[in-house]
Scaffold this motif. Structure first.
Motif, PDB file in Angstrom:
ATOM      1  N   GLU A  46       0.841  -1.195   0.000  1.00 30.80           N
ATOM      2  CA  GLU A  46       0.000   0.000   0.000  1.00 30.80           C
ATOM      3  C   GLU A  46       0.879   1.250   0.000  1.00 30.80           C
ATOM      4  OE1 GLU A  46      -3.255   0.391  -0.331  1.00 30.80           O
ATOM      5  OE2 GLU A  46      -3.184   2.562   0.020  1.00 30.80           O
ATOM      6  N   ILE A  49       2.200   1.832  -3.409  1.00 25.92           N
ATOM      7  CA  ILE A  49       1.166   2.388  -4.295  1.00 25.92           C
ATOM      8  C   ILE A  49       1.085   3.906  -4.103  1.00 25.92           C
ATOM      9  CG2 ILE A  49      -1.330   2.525  -4.626  1.00 25.92           C
ATOM     10  CD1 ILE A  49      -1.421  -0.528  -4.020  1.00 25.92           C
ATOM     11  N   LYS A  52       4.085   5.724  -5.603  1.00 27.31           N
ATOM     12  CA  LYS A  52       3.922   5.802  -7.063  1.00 27.31           C
ATOM     13  C   LYS A  52       2.954   6.940  -7.425  1.00 27.31           C
ATOM     14  CE  LYS A  52       2.738   4.120 -11.318  1.00 27.31           C
ATOM     15  NZ  LYS A  52       3.475   4.438 -12.507  1.00 27.31           N
ATOM     16  N   ARG A  53       1.866   7.030  -6.670  1.00 26.21           N
ATOM     17  CA  ARG A  53       0.829   8.014  -6.952  1.00 26.21           C
ATOM     18  C   ARG A  53       1.349   9.437  -6.717  1.00 26.21           C
ATOM     19  NH1 ARG A  53      -3.901   6.751  -3.197  1.00 26.21           N
ATOM     20  NH2 ARG A  53      -3.768   4.683  -4.098  1.00 26.21           N
TER      21      ARG A  53
END
Lengths: 86, 403
Positions: A46, A49, A52-53
């Protein structure tokens, strides 16, 4: 040049999986293993993620597994950020 | 043989938070059904549901777990905590591999899943959270309870819609007869989101009425389907030996069955399933003091149940009730809540009435308790549950010795 600090990591940790009771993320957590801080493999996915975002840095799953401490994570993400600018 | 007992009740239901609050509401005929508030349901054919009033996960669930799990798991974690406290058992004193968790689930984490699907479609794959991998999954509740309480014995989930809530109690008994000494069982469900509601509506059995008092009236001449609800009950099951003075009631017998396709021409298995549960309990039909009905709420399914009860017990041969008219059908959480209600009825010697239902449909040869609770000494109760598609289960309970 963009850099990624331990505080940036702390913020993402708080947002991604929350903070376990009894854990102080503001203490010196540099070399404490994520698992000790209450972040299991899913919490780290998580976290990846969200990195990356927010920063555009992709962290392959295999590399996530090798990221055992905040120091290793911060150094890894910084290498990617620098690499992206070369 | 009454070798296994239920020692703890954790109730989070539309009728209230806590077993006693629920029980008071049931005896008062106070309904938890109302217009759906969790999302705007005004554009859907189904507008009513039983929602757990005033549930705030932050008051009951560790902060870490809230963003990682769905509402249905929040409800179960909260109910498990309450049930363990109620049981008087001390999990810390038991070996971790001798404590097990078996819950029922029907919808899984639909609201969580809907949120992640919306992010996928609207923002892209990198916006889908890692917890989607586990939060929606039917076994998530069992897994989180197991982790939270360090219970590493046999864990599982049974997905048999409403019938699964009785099958898990039977599985708990099976485990207690072998390697486990304490089993967290029962279950919850919550599908209070557009995706969850639409998935349920596909069965064509739901009530489209907007009158909370008359939308779900099983066995009534005006039966028009059921209202959905959320929540349920978590139960603590233990071996009778070692639980003296703590048992709400004993698990006396169970059976499950499955209806064949109508095309086969075979009759529904409900009556046979009830008979097998009675055999398992070592009881004749005359030994059952009260039946908690499945009460599907459609004319056809109600007729099938009334005929099965009349076939086993004789016409109007046993008092029948369906307090679930106050909560709606809770899927994986429905039968565990019925078990909790039945155990409280056994404890207090009172049969709660079926609120809402007024006039029995023609041909319903059952003694449905209507209007007000009926006081009478009770030793045994039968709980019946059916799930969409043919799932059928029956559980026989005996009165406990709880001081």
């Amino acid at each position: 040049m963009s850099t990624f600090s331990l505080d940036d990591l702390r913020e993402i940790m708080r947002q991604s999986a929350g903070v376990e009771a009894g854990v102080d993320l503001d203490a010196d957590i540099t070399d404490i293993e994520f698992i000790e801080l209450g972040y299991d493999s899913l919490a780290l996915l998580e976290l990846a993620i969200q990195v990356k975002r927010k920063y555009g840095v992709s962290i392959p799953d295999d590399d996530v597994v090798d990221m055992t401490t905040p120091r290793i994570a911060v150094e890894y993400i910084n290498r990617q950020l620098v690499g992206a600018e070369v | 043989m009454a070798d296994t007992v239920i020692t703890g009740l954790g109730v989070f239901a539309p009728t209230g938070i806590g077993a006693e609050e629920h029980w008071t509401a049931v005896l008062d005929g106070k309904s938890g059904i109302g217009h759906i508030t969790r999302f705007d349901a005004s554009g859907y054919p189904v507008v009513l549901a039983g929602e757990v009033p005033g549930f705030d996960a932050r008051e009951h669930v560790p902060g870490r777990l809230i963003p990682q799990t769905d509402t249905w798991t929040h409800l179960a974690l909260a109910a498990a905590e309450a049930a363990l406290a109620d049981s008087g058992a001390d999990p810390k004193s038991l070996p971790e591999y001798e404590m097990a968790v078996v819950t029922s689930s029907s919808s899984g984490g639909t609201a969580f899943g809907q949120g992640e699907m919306e992010r996928l479609y609207q923002k892209g794959p990198s916006w889908v959270g890692a917890y989607q991998s586990i939060a929606w999954f039917y076994a998530a509740t069992t897994g989180q309870i197991s982790i939270q309480h360090g219970m590493r014995g046999p864990c599982g989930v049974i997905c048999a819609e409403q019938a699964g809530g009785l099958d898990v109690v039977a599985q708990a008994r099976r485990l207690l007869r072998t390697q486990s000494r304490l089993v967290v069982t029962g279950g919850t469900d919550s599908a209070m989101c557009p995706y969850g509601l639409v998935a349920q509506m596909a069965n064509g059995l739901m009530s489209t009425s907007d009158d909370p008092a008359r939308a779900y009236v099983p066995f009534d001449a005006d039966a028009r389907g059921y209202v959905p609800g959320e929540g349920g009950a978590i139960l603590i099951a233990e071996r009778a030996e070692g639980a003296e003075g703590r048992g709400y009631g004993a698990i006396l017998g169970h059976a499950s069955g499955f209806d064949q396709s109508e095309r086969t021409g075979r009759p529904p298995v409900l009556a046979a399933t009830i008979r097998r549960a009675l055999d398992d309990a070592g009881l004749n039909p005359s030994g059952v003091d009260v039946v908690f009905a499945d009460a599907a709420g459609t004319p056809e399914l109600d007729r099938i149940e009334a005929e099965a009860l009349a076939a086993v017990f004789g016409p109007r041969g046993v008092p029948v009730t369906a307090p679930k008219t106050l909560t709606g059908r809770l899927y994986g959480g429905g039968a565990p809540l019925d078990v909790a209600t039945a155990l409280l009825a056994l404890r207090d010697g009172v049969i709660p009435h079926t609120a809402g239902t007024e006039r029995l449909a023609r041909g319903m040869e059952i003694d449905l308790v209507l209007g007000q609770p009926r006081q009478q000494p009770l030793s045994t109760a039968l709980v019946v549950a059916r799930g969409y598609g043919g799932f059928t289960a029956a559980l026989v309970l005996g009165r406990g010795d709880r001081a």
